[in-house]
Every structure is written in structure tokens, then in C-alpha cells.
Design a protein around this motif. Structure first.
Motif, PDB file in Angstrom:
ATOM      1  N   PRO A 179       0.743  -1.333   0.043  1.00 39.61           N
ATOM      2  CA  PRO A 179       0.072   0.157   0.013  1.00 39.61           C
ATOM      3  C   PRO A 179       0.874   1.419   0.195  1.00 39.61           C
ATOM      4  CG  PRO A 179      -0.193  -1.369   1.963  1.00 39.61           C
ATOM      5  CD  PRO A 179       0.617  -2.109   1.341  1.00 39.61           C
ATOM      6  N   PHE A 180       2.068   1.239   0.663  1.00 40.82           N
ATOM      7  CA  PHE A 180       3.013   2.491   0.741  1.00 40.82           C
ATOM      8  C   PHE A 180       3.287   2.935  -0.643  1.00 40.82           C
ATOM      9  CE2 PHE A 180       6.852   4.731   1.852  1.00 40.82           C
ATOM     10  CZ  PHE A 180       6.043   5.676   2.288  1.00 40.82           C
ATOM     11  N   VAL A 181       3.566   1.918  -1.446  1.00 46.13           N
ATOM     12  CA  VAL A 181       4.136   2.380  -2.953  1.00 46.13           C
ATOM     13  C   VAL A 181       2.963   3.163  -3.337  1.00 46.13           C
ATOM     14  CG1 VAL A 181       4.435   1.497  -5.247  1.00 46.13           C
ATOM     15  CG2 VAL A 181       5.448   0.155  -3.083  1.00 46.13           C
ATOM     16  N   ARG A 182       1.574   2.757  -3.393  1.00 45.19           N
ATOM     17  CA  ARG A 182       0.817   3.512  -4.004  1.00 45.19           C
ATOM     18  C   ARG A 182       0.494   5.138  -3.386  1.00 45.19           C
ATOM     19  NH1 ARG A 182       1.208   2.160  -8.258  1.00 45.19           N
ATOM     20  NH2 ARG A 182       0.492   0.484  -9.003  1.00 45.19           N
ATOM     21  N   VAL A 183       0.804   5.088  -2.008  1.00 44.24           N
ATOM     22  CA  VAL A 183       0.514   6.348  -1.199  1.00 44.24           C
ATOM     23  C   VAL A 183       1.682   7.279  -1.781  1.00 44.24           C
ATOM     24  CG1 VAL A 183       0.948   7.474   1.080  1.00 44.24           C
ATOM     25  CG2 VAL A 183       0.010   5.474   0.835  1.00 44.24           C
ATOM     26  N   MET A 184       3.015   6.640  -2.150  1.00 42.88           N
ATOM     27  CA  MET A 184       4.064   7.514  -2.582  1.00 42.88           C
ATOM     28  C   MET A 184       3.880   7.871  -4.039  1.00 42.88           C
ATOM     29  SD  MET A 184       7.676   6.451  -1.142  1.00 42.88           S
ATOM     30  CE  MET A 184       7.812   4.855  -2.469  1.00 42.88           C
ATOM     31  N   GLU A 185       3.281   7.043  -4.675  1.00 36.83           N
ATOM     32  CA  GLU A 185       3.145   7.410  -6.037  1.00 36.83           C
ATOM     33  C   GLU A 185       1.902   8.235  -6.500  1.00 36.83           C
ATOM     34  OE1 GLU A 185       5.238   3.782  -8.381  1.00 36.83           O
ATOM     35  OE2 GLU A 185       3.172   3.753  -8.375  1.00 36.83           O
ATOM     36  N   ASP A 186       0.757   8.234  -5.740  1.00 35.60           N
ATOM     37  CA  ASP A 186      -0.416   8.870  -5.980  1.00 35.60           C
ATOM     38  C   ASP A 186      -0.843   9.618  -4.917  1.00 35.60           C
ATOM     39  OD1 ASP A 186      -0.452   7.142  -7.994  1.00 35.60           O
ATOM     40  OD2 ASP A 186      -2.200   6.171  -7.598  1.00 35.60           O
ATOM     41  N   LEU A 187      -0.719   9.611  -3.687  1.00 35.37           N
ATOM     42  CA  LEU A 187      -1.333  10.494  -2.717  1.00 35.37           C
ATOM     43  C   LEU A 187      -0.256  11.411  -2.116  1.00 35.37           C
ATOM     44  CD1 LEU A 187      -3.389   7.693  -0.968  1.00 35.37           C
ATOM     45  CD2 LEU A 187      -4.380   9.103  -2.591  1.00 35.37           C
ATOM     46  N   SER A 188       1.012  11.413  -2.124  1.00 31.47           N
ATOM     47  CA  SER A 188       1.753  12.348  -1.748  1.00 31.47           C
ATOM     48  C   SER A 188       1.461  13.717  -2.385  1.00 31.47           C
ATOM     49  CB  SER A 188       3.238  11.891  -1.675  1.00 31.47           C
ATOM     50  OG  SER A 188       4.077  12.927  -1.789  1.00 31.47           O
ATOM     51  N   GLU A 189       1.938  14.723  -1.709  1.00 33.17           N
ATOM     52  CA  GLU A 189       1.662  15.989  -2.142  1.00 33.17           C
ATOM     53  C   GLU A 189       2.507  16.314  -3.302  1.00 33.17           C
ATOM     54  OE1 GLU A 189      -0.061  18.768  -0.100  1.00 33.17           O
ATOM     55  OE2 GLU A 189      -0.377  19.114  -2.384  1.00 33.17           O
ATOM     56  N   ASP A 190       3.545  15.502  -3.425  1.00 26.32           N
ATOM     57  CA  ASP A 190       4.623  15.865  -4.416  1.00 26.32           C
ATOM     58  C   ASP A 190       4.243  15.129  -5.742  1.00 26.32           C
ATOM     59  OD1 ASP A 190       6.338  16.799  -2.759  1.00 26.32           O
ATOM     60  OD2 ASP A 190       7.201  14.845  -2.123  1.00 26.32           O
ATOM     61  N   THR A 191       3.143  14.307  -6.081  1.00 25.89           N
ATOM     62  CA  THR A 191       2.700  13.606  -7.064  1.00 25.89           C
ATOM     63  C   THR A 191       1.508  14.596  -7.878  1.00 25.89           C
ATOM     64  OG1 THR A 191       0.616  12.552  -6.293  1.00 25.89           O
ATOM     65  CG2 THR A 191       2.598  11.606  -5.965  1.00 25.89           C
ATOM     66  N   ILE A 192       1.647  14.058  -9.245  1.00 23.43           N
ATOM     67  CA  ILE A 192       0.738  15.002 -10.153  1.00 23.43           C
ATOM     68  C   ILE A 192      -0.742  14.628  -9.879  1.00 23.43           C
ATOM     69  CG2 ILE A 192       2.589  15.637 -11.647  1.00 23.43           C
ATOM     70  CD1 ILE A 192       1.715  13.370 -13.158  1.00 23.43           C
ATOM     71  N   TYR A 193      -0.895  13.596  -9.028  1.00 26.39           N
ATOM     72  CA  TYR A 193      -2.246  13.222  -9.047  1.00 26.39           C
ATOM     73  C   TYR A 193      -3.125  13.675  -8.109  1.00 26.39           C
ATOM     74  CZ  TYR A 193       0.061   9.499 -11.831  1.00 26.39           C
ATOM     75  OH  TYR A 193       0.512   9.017 -12.928  1.00 26.39           O
ATOM     76  N   PHE A 194      -4.721  13.578  -8.103  1.00 26.41           N
ATOM     77  CA  PHE A 194      -5.414  14.182  -7.192  1.00 26.41           C
ATOM     78  C   PHE A 194      -4.871  16.025  -6.836  1.00 26.41           C
ATOM     79  CE2 PHE A 194      -5.883   9.739  -6.330  1.00 26.41           C
ATOM     80  CZ  PHE A 194      -7.083   9.775  -6.810  1.00 26.41           C
ATOM     81  N   PRO A 195      -5.051  16.547  -8.030  1.00 27.46           N
ATOM     82  CA  PRO A 195      -4.447  17.931  -7.879  1.00 27.46           C
ATOM     83  C   PRO A 195      -5.637  18.885  -7.029  1.00 27.46           C
ATOM     84  CG  PRO A 195      -5.382  17.390 -10.057  1.00 27.46           C
ATOM     85  CD  PRO A 195      -5.262  16.281  -9.402  1.00 27.46           C
ATOM     86  N   GLY A 196      -6.760  18.458  -6.948  1.00 28.98           N
ATOM     87  CA  GLY A 196      -7.758  19.145  -5.991  1.00 28.98           C
ATOM     88  C   GLY A 196      -7.723  18.788  -4.781  1.00 28.98           C
ATOM     89  N   ALA A 197      -6.923  17.832  -4.272  1.00 30.21           N
ATOM     90  CA  ALA A 197      -7.025  17.212  -2.871  1.00 30.21           C
ATOM     91  C   ALA A 197      -6.264  18.169  -2.000  1.00 30.21           C
ATOM     92  CB  ALA A 197      -6.837  15.915  -2.925  1.00 30.21           C
ATOM     93  N   VAL A 198      -6.544  18.310  -0.757  1.00 28.85           N
ATOM     94  CA  VAL A 198      -5.575  18.894   0.348  1.00 28.85           C
ATOM     95  C   VAL A 198      -5.468  17.616   1.116  1.00 28.85           C
ATOM     96  CG1 VAL A 198      -5.513  20.483   2.342  1.00 28.85           C
ATOM     97  CG2 VAL A 198      -6.848  21.112   0.131  1.00 28.85           C
ATOM     98  N   ARG A 199      -3.928  17.327   1.137  1.00 24.38           N
ATOM     99  CA  ARG A 199      -3.233  16.474   1.931  1.00 24.38           C
ATOM    100  C   ARG A 199      -3.571  16.693   3.671  1.00 24.38           C
ATOM    101  NH1 ARG A 199      -2.868  15.948  -3.216  1.00 24.38           N
ATOM    102  NH2 ARG A 199      -2.171  14.210  -4.080  1.00 24.38           N
ATOM    103  N   PRO A 200      -4.140  15.863   4.127  1.00 25.73           N
ATOM    104  CA  PRO A 200      -4.389  16.457   5.650  1.00 25.73           C
ATOM    105  C   PRO A 200      -3.031  16.523   6.532  1.00 25.73           C
ATOM    106  CG  PRO A 200      -5.036  13.735   5.322  1.00 25.73           C
ATOM    107  CD  PRO A 200      -4.598  14.631   4.081  1.00 25.73           C
ATOM    108  N   GLU A 201      -3.246  17.402   7.547  1.00 29.33           N
ATOM    109  CA  GLU A 201      -2.084  17.650   8.336  1.00 29.33           C
ATOM    110  C   GLU A 201      -1.624  16.474   8.961  1.00 29.33           C
ATOM    111  OE1 GLU A 201      -3.118  21.068  10.857  1.00 29.33           O
ATOM    112  OE2 GLU A 201      -1.189  21.068  11.898  1.00 29.33           O
ATOM    113  N   GLY A 202      -0.005  16.293   8.793  1.00 30.53           N
ATOM    114  CA  GLY A 202       0.648  15.013   9.533  1.00 30.53           C
ATOM    115  C   GLY A 202       0.707  13.972   8.498  1.00 30.53           C
ATOM    116  N   PHE A 203      -0.085  14.032   7.106  1.00 34.41           N
ATOM    117  CA  PHE A 203       0.084  13.139   6.165  1.00 34.41           C
ATOM    118  C   PHE A 203       1.473  12.828   5.713  1.00 34.41           C
ATOM    119  CE2 PHE A 203      -0.883  11.047   2.045  1.00 34.41           C
ATOM    120  CZ  PHE A 203      -1.767  10.120   2.448  1.00 34.41           C
ATOM    121  N   GLU A 204       2.132  14.126   5.352  1.00 33.76           N
ATOM    122  CA  GLU A 204       3.235  13.921   4.684  1.00 33.76           C
ATOM    123  C   GLU A 204       4.458  13.601   5.629  1.00 33.76           C
ATOM    124  OE1 GLU A 204       4.188  14.637   1.297  1.00 33.76           O
ATOM    125  OE2 GLU A 204       2.136  14.783   0.936  1.00 33.76           O
TER     126      GLU A 204
END
Lengths: 318, 541
Positions: B446-471
């Protein structure tokens, strides 16, 4: 005549230039980014912003559109139609693989449809109102209205699945395996032939009906000539002129209109290639195909015009 | 006149046949880089298997919507369909059956340096490429250096590669992270190993369509956009396998044609088929339908970053999820193939329980939340989705529209042409608009997907705000070696992301595969994509 042909070819160059420019601009105006599509075609693999920049640079899509067009045009003059973004192959290779297959099927369909349709149309006209005219006219109406892909699926289920007589999909070159090739092209060629065949039967019938009512045909009858001579020596040549126009128009349709048939029967022809390229915004392939088809249409139209002069001595091109 | 017509017809036919021959030059057999041993060895007797167990022989014919035009050079692989690559090519390691674990393939074992500055791989001995050359440390070094030179990001952290001895190779890295090993184990990436000798002898263009690796199957014949024939590798390093003589992958771009060919016996199976086709084959004893749930999902995304968007309010996002009757939609409108999901890290529930409370269908609660947020009615919302979804999910989206209308959200469905949809998915939605998106998942990693898609640094989910503490949790997981601790951190991330509703997850997007029931022991569990692995497959008849 030669001066006419040269004039036509020169004007064709202008037409080709305009066509490619318009298609190039329209392709770039369409929403959708070929690089994003290229990188995200695998749903599971992620990519980064750096990869997007690198790929855009690699395919020269970071340059202004006009520069891209001029680069492409310069390549065309050197016999290079560019490189496919999606397939990492030369466009000339892609077209070189797909076009002959489409031409082979298209030409077979075109020849078969006209070889059958012209005599059938003549018979309908000569036997007007008789049972054979009624049957052939009904069949022609069905043929022109039945959707090609639907007929194709019907044939697959009847001859491929239930009777197991013919292979359901795929293409084999006649030089690899002649009989298998014949078996594989029967269903697609039948489907492709339907519309030009039906259209040509109807056109030939109406053209011949008009001709056989002419005074010179009545004169031929009154001279006591045999029906065979009247029809074959006097009526057909005049009756066939509108059919030639129709036949000429059918050629580009057959070449460019095989998308559904190629998809249904799994044939790797130009239709399938062009649709795939269009959906993936593979600019170079779309440009290449448009250019080739445009050249083809221009040449066929020229041949049709020349044929008019041969069929009707009243037409001069000087 | 008749003669001219006759000659013209013959000429046209000859031209057509002639042109068709230009289309397909005689297939040239792959030229091995190194000659086979001069003295032919006596043919090994075909291994015999017990009567009840696997049997040798047979051909499997598989349908595929499309074939890659380039599948022989790992660092050039881009296409979704990798089957033609991973049957002839292999990895040093592959993903294991337990979360975060790996299994040795061309490497028997491996270790991370105490200071985490390099990995040492101990390679399997006696392995040969299909061209007869040896697989060894030099070959691994050459492959990974080529991938790095091609700019593949998976090798960005690799500084150099040292050959320690013939069967030991060291990969020096600039910055270790917990998912680094995954780069060597992913069958969708560029760590597959090819023969350097064949590549160098024949060039990259040739190699793109001639995968010369160490895998259980090797290329027999290929025709672009038509078929790939792969035959059994008689010298495969793992004794006794493969059982199947030949695997043919044939292009069938139409599902109706595929169905007819399958029933007529012209094909034995296909992967990634649509739900309608699958549902028609479910009750037929001649076929097995296999469904994978973990890898992809469907989500509803919005713009959380724009303060003018009502979805920037958490209560409104919660209301969206409560408004959708996922259970009923999945049961009634996706032929029962989809499962409702209540998670942000797709597939996380397959790896464990993150302890989140699912926001199940509750329209009254949705209305209450919207009223509390000060938006009891929302109108003029476009719901964008790709037109390619229409066959499998069109009815489901209509149902969502009705669910939303019932709580006061007026939505207009907006099917978008695939290329335009693809482009728009890399920018935030406008205003209050919503978008149906595909999300990637991986219950094993699951962490591979977090890094590739959900991290602030990725180009995916550009409209989503990452919750505090997530990064911060991502950074912690990157520095953690123990897979169980990484998983635990992922659970914490899930609690944060689900709590803030980074997007609304809707349902799993299963990959459905159909195979004839005579085909036994096809394994779907190793890949990042659940492709069928045929190493141990055999035919009952």
C-alpha cells in the motif's frame, strides 16, 4: 490531355498542403495531451512531472505548433512521416504495414461488388418489372440499409460459430497461406462489398432504364439487332457513365471506411490504425494517414475524370 | 472492350495481392547473439508427470484487445499490456504473497548494507538467456545502467553498479527508502533483464520486438497488431516447468468477436474483459471467470483547495459520501462485480483494519450535514466521467445522480471523450464540479501507492488537500525498514485521509479474466497488475 493532367496534379499539391495544415491545426486544437495519454496508458503505473517534461521534449511537442508543422512538412519532403508517440515506430512503417492490407481487402471488395453489380443492374433494367428485377432490387435495398458491422457479427455467428466453416477473426497474407487467407477474407470482403454493390446495382439499373428509352436504342431494336448486341454494344457504354462516378467515389469510401469491419474481424488495417491514433492523439500517425488517403483520393478522382473522356467522346480536356 | 475490362480486373486483383504481400514481410527468426553449442547435445527426454498432476504439452490461445508495438526492451516499456514482456523476461526478485515481502527469482538472495548505502544481490547460477549466453552479474549491471541512462526514475537513486564476482552484484544508492526494493520487483517497471549480447548485436529497434530473456517462454513469432507466439523455453532454470508448449496471444479488438471465438474454440481465454461479457460466461461450465479486487478503484474527486468550492467544507464532503448508496449500486448495476469501498488508500483493507468507521448510505445525515454547512441545496454541478466507462458504469453514474438529487445536489452527467478526460484529470475540477476517477491500489504494497499517487509531490489528485501530518507519516515510512511498521504507518495515513475525505471512494474496479476450465494452475497473485502467470499452468486435456 497531358497538360490537363499536369494542371490537375499541381492543383492537387495545393489541396494536399491545405488538408495537412487544417488537420494538423485541428488535431492540436482538440482537447487531450498526447504525452499525458502516452504516459498514463498503463493505468497501474504512475509517472512524475519530470517524466512529462522529458517526454514532451523527446517528441518535439515543446516547440510552437507552426514549428512542429514545418518540421513535419520538411520530413515529408524527405520521405519521413515522423515517429509514432505511442508505438515508438516510424509512421512510414506503420502505414506500410497497414495500408496494403486495407487496399487488398478494399480492392477485392470493390472489384467483386462491381463485377456483380453492373450485370445485375443491367439485368434489372432489361427485365424491368419481372421477378428477377423485384428480387434484385429488394436485395439491393437490404444491402444498402443493413449496417456493415451488424452483418459482420451475424456472419461471425452463423459461419464462424455455428457452422464452423470460416475463421472468426484475424488476417493472413495470401503469400503465407493462400487458402487460409481466402477463408479469412470471405466475411470481411462480403461486408465491405455490400454497400458499393447495392448502390451500384441501383445506379446501373436507373441509368440503363434511362438509356434504353433513348431514340438510338429504339432504332437499334427496330433494325432487328439481337438484345445482346443492343445492350452490350450500344446501351452499356452510355449507361455506365454515372456508374463510373459512383465507382470512383466508392474507392476512397472503401479504403477509409473499413474501421468497423477491421475492428470486428481483427484486421490490422489502416482504419483501425487511424482510429487508435486519433483517440490517442498520435499526431504523426494521423497526419501520415490523412496525407496518404488524400493522395489516393486525388489520384482516383483524376482517373475517374480521365475515364469520362474515354467513355464519352464528347468530353475533351484540351 | 471486353479484353480491356478483363485485363483491368486481373491487374487490379494482382495489385491487391501484391500489395498485401508488401504488408507482411516473412517473419525473420530472432538471431541469437551467440552461436549454440557446436556439438548438439542429445535431446533430453520429456519429463513425465504423474497422471493426476500437471500434464505436459498443449497450446493456449489468448485474446488481447491490443498488443504493444514495443515489448522487448524493459526501459522502453510504456504500454499497459505487459504480458508479452513478462513471459519471456524475468526480474531479480518479485513481489511475495505477504505484504511488503519479496521472493527471489534471478537473484537467490539479497541484503541491504548496514549503512543502507547499497544492496547486494546474489544471483542464481547456471541460468542462460534464450540466445544461449550466460546470465551473470555483468548482464545485470549492463541492464540497470541502460535503464538509468534512459532516465527511468526508478533508477534515479542508483549511483553505480559494481560487479563483485560472476554471480554477485552491488547496487550503490544515494538515498535509501523503504520502497526502494520494489523498483526491482515491479513487473510494470523497467527492472526486467534482457540479454546484452542480443541487444548489442541486433540493435534497439530489433530488440524492441524481440524479448530475449531468461523466462519460461521465448519468442517464436510476432506480427505487429496481429499476434505473438511464445514457445516453451526447454532450458528454463526451474526444473520441470513450464508445462505448456506454446502460448499464443492474438489481437481481438472486439468483445462480441471474442465471445464468438471463445465459444467456437478459436480462443482459450482473455484478461481484462468487460462485466457484461463476464456475466454471460459466469454460468458456463466450460469457462472460469476470475475477478481481482485490490488493484483499482473508482472515486469521486473535487476541488478542496478552492475556497469558493462547497467541497472545501469537510461537512459537504462527508455529505457526498453519505448520499451515495454504494451497496445497492454495486449489487444492482455492475453485474455484482464491484464491491463498495470506504477507504482512501485503495486496498488498505486487504492488508489490515485501519480502524476507520465507514460512512455508509444515510441520506438524512447527508441533508443534515449540508444544512449545517449552510448549503442545503447545491445546483449547477457537472459530474465528469470518461465515455469509456459508459458500458460498465453508465447506469451506476445515473444512480449516483439520483442519490444526489434526493439530498438536494443537482448534478448533470458529463461524459467526456477519453483523451480530453485524461488531460483534465491532471488539473483540479472547476468550482463545484465533480469527477469520477480511477484510483490505483495495492493490498501487498500500500505504501508504494501512497508515494506514487497520494503524496503532495505527485501530479495526482490535484484538487485534494493532504491532511495535516500526512506528509510526515510518509517521511517516517520512507525511513522505516520493517514492512510491518510501514504498514502500521499506512494505517495511520488512512485514518487521516479518510477522516478528511481526500476524495470519496466509491467501489472496487475489478479486473476480470476468463479462461477455459481445462487450463489449470494459472497464477494471478504475483503481479502489480493481476496478469495471468503461466509458469506452472497446464492443460487438463
Amino acid at each position: 490531355m497531358y497538360a490537363y493532367i499536369v494542371r490537375r496534379l499541381l492543383s492537387a499539391l495545393v489541396v494536399l498542403l491545405l488538408i495537412t495544415a487544417v488537420v494538423f491545426i485541428v488535431m492540436h486544437l482538440l482537447p487531450g495531451d498526447p504525452i499525458l495519454l502516452y504516459l498514463s496508458q498503463d493505468t497501474v503505473t504512475a509517472f512524475t512531472a519530470e517524466e512529462i517534461v522529458a517526454a514532451r521534449h523527446e517528441f518535439g511537442l515543446d516547440k510552437p505548433v507552426i514549428v512542429q508543422y514545418l518540421n513535419w512538412l520538411s520530413g515529408v519532403l524527405h520521405g519521413d512521416l515522423g515517429e509514432s508517440i505511442f508505438r515508438s515506430t516510424k509512421v512510414t512503417e506503420e502505414i506500410g504495414n497497414a495500408l496494403p492490407i486495407t487496399l487488398y481487402l478494399g480492392m477485392l471488395a470493390w472489384v467483386i461488388s462491381h463485377v456483380i453489380a453492373i450485370p445485375a443492374g443491367v439485368i434489372c433494367a432489361v427485365k424491368r418489372g419481372k421477378w428477377i428485377d423485384t428480387i434484385l432490387t429488394i436485395l439491393a435495398n437490404i444491402g444498402i440499409t443493413a449496417p456493415q458491422f451488424w452483418v459482420g457479427i451475424l456472419l461471425i455467428y452463423v459461419f464462424g460459430l455455428y457452422l464452423n466453416w470460416l475463421p472468426i477473426f484475424g488476417y493472413t497474407s495470401p503469400f503465407d497461406d493462400f487458402w487460409l487467407s481466402i477463408k479469412k477474407v470471405i466475411m470481411p470482403v462480403f461486408c465491405l462489398s455490400l454497400v458499393p454493390l447495392s448502390g451500384c446495382v441501383r445506379q446501373t439499373r436507373s441509368a440503363m432504364l434511362e438509356v434504353v428509352r433513348q431514340d438510338y436504342i429504339r432504332t437499334a431494336w427496330s433494325k432487328g439487332l439481337a438484345e445482346r448486341n443492343v445492350i452490350l454494344r450500344h446501351a452499356i457504354k452510355n449507361g455506365i457513365i454515372p456508374v463510373v462516378t459512383l465507382a470512383g467515389m466508392a474507392v476512397p469510401l472503401i479504403i477509409g471506411g473499413q474501421v468497423l469491419i477491421e475492428t470486428v474481424f481483427g484486421i490490422p488495417g489502416i482504419g483501425r490504425l487511424s482510429v487508435t491514433a486519433l483517440f490517442s492523439r498520435d499526431y504523426a500517425i494521423v497526419q501520415g494517414i490523412v496525407l496518404v488517403i488524400a493522395v489516393f483520393v486525388v489520384l482516383v478522382n483524376l482517373l475517374v475524370d480521365i475515364a469520362y473522356g474515354w467513355l464519352d467522346p464528347r468530353i475533351h480536356y484540351d | 472492350m471486353k479484353k480491356i475490362l478483363l485485363i483491368s480486373l486481373v491487374f487490379v486483383l494482382m495489385c491487391g495481392i501484391g500489395l498485401s504481400s508488401c504488408a507482411e514481410p516473412e517473419p525473420t527468426a530472432p538471431e541469437p547473439a551467440a552461436p549454440a553449442p557446436a556439438t548438439p547435445e542429445p535431446a533430453a527426454p520429456e519429463p513425465t508427470a504423474p497422471e493426476t498432476g500437471p500434464k505436459y504439452g498443449g497450446v493456449i490461445k489468448l485474446g488481447s484487445m491490443a498488443l504493444s508495438a514495443s515489448f522487448g526492451v524493459p526501459w522502453n516499456l510504456r504500454h499497459g499490456d505487459r504480458t508479452s514482456s513478462f513471459l519471456p523476461l524475468e526480474l531479480l526478485v518479485r513481489r511475495g504473497q505477504e505484504p511488503g515481502t519479496y521472493e527471489g527469482r534471478l537473484a537467490e538472495s539479497w541484503e541491504l548494507a548496514p549503512d543502507k548505502s547499497y544492496y547486494t544481490f546474489y544471483l542464481r547460477q547456471g541460468v542462460k538467456f534464450h540466445d544461449g549466453t550466460d546470465f551473470n552479474a555483468e548482464a545485470v549491471k549492463w541492464n540497470f545502467e541502460m535503464a538509468k541512462a534512459a532516465g527511468r526514475p526508478q533508477f534515479a537513486n542508483v549511483t553505480s553498479i559494481d560487479v563483485i564476482d560472476t554471480h554477485t552484484v552491488r547496487i550503490n544508492i544515494s538515498q535509501w527508502n523503504s520502497e526502494f526494493m520494489h523498483n526491482f520487483a515491479s513487473d510494470t517497471d523497467c527492472a526486467l533483464i534482457i540479454s546484452p549480447a542480443s541487444y548489442e548485436k541486433n540493435g534497439e529497434e530489433w530488440a524492441n520486438t524481440h524479448p530475449v530473456g531468461t523466462g519460461p517462454y521465448m519468442l517464436k513469432e510476432y506480427k505487429q497488431d496481429q499476434y505473438i507466439y511464445l514457445e516453451k523455453n526447454p532450458d528454463y532454470w526451474e526444473e520441470g516447468i513450464p508445462y505448456i508448449d506454446e502460448i499464443q496471444i492474438l489481437v481481438v479488438p472486439d468483445m462480441v468477436t471474442f465471445m464468438a471465438a471463445l465459444k467456437a474454440g478459436d480462443l482459450d481465454g482473455m484478461w481484462i474483459i468487460d462485466f457484461l461479457t463476464a456475466s454471460q460466461l459466469e454460468d458456463d461450465d466450460r469457462f472460469n471467470v476470475w475477478v481481482s479486487f485490490g488493484n483499482l478503484g473508482t472515486s469521486l474527486s473535487y476541488n478542496m483547495k478552492d475556497p469558493a468550492s462547497v467541497w472545501s467544507d469537510k461537512k459537504m464532503r462527508e455529505a457526498l459520501e453519505y448520499a451515495i448508496d454504494k451497496e445497492k449500486i454495486c449489487r444492482a448495476l455492475t453485474y455484482g462485480y464491484c464491491e463498495p469501498t470506504y477507504e482512501i488508500i485503495r486496498g488498505i483493507h486487504g492488508a489490515g483494519d485501519p480502524g476507520t468507521v465507514p460512512r455508509e448510505y444515510d441520506p438524512e445525515k447527508a441533508k443534515q450535514l449540508m444544512a449545517e454547512a449552510g448549503h442545503p441545496q447545491v445546483s449547477g454541478v457537472n459530474l465528469e466521467f470518461s465515455i469509456t466507462d459508459k458500458n460498465s458504469y453508465g447506469d451506476a453514474y445515473l444512480a449516483i445522480q439520483e442519490n444526489f438529487a434526493a439530498v438536494g445536489i443537482e448534478v448533470e452527467l458529463k461524459p467526456v471523450e477519453p483523451a480530453a478526460f485524461n488531460e483534465s484529470s491532471f488539473r483540479p475540477t472547476e468550482g463545484n464540479d465533480l469527477r469520477i476517477e480511477t484510483v490505483r491500489g495495492d493490498p501487498l504494497f500500500p505504501f508504494v501507492r501512497v508515494m506514487e499517487d497520494l503524496s503532495e509531490d505527485t501530479i495526482y489528485f490535484p484538487g485534494a488537500v493532504r491532511p495535516e501530518g500526512f506528509e510526515d507519516l510518509i517521511d517516517q515510512a520512507l525511513g522505516t525498514e520493517d514492512p510491518e511498521q510501514v504498514l502500521d504507518l499506512c494505517m495511520q495515513m488512512e485514518r487521516l485521509a479518510y477522516g478528511e475525505i481526500m476524495y470519496v471512494s466509491l467501489w472496487s474496479r475489478p479486473i476480470v479474466t476468463v479462461m477455459k476450465s481445462e487450463i489449470q494452475d494459472v497464477d494471478y497473485s504475483y503481479g502489480e497488475v493481476p496478469y495471468p502467470y503461466f509458469e506452472r499452468a497446464w492443460l487438463e486435456k
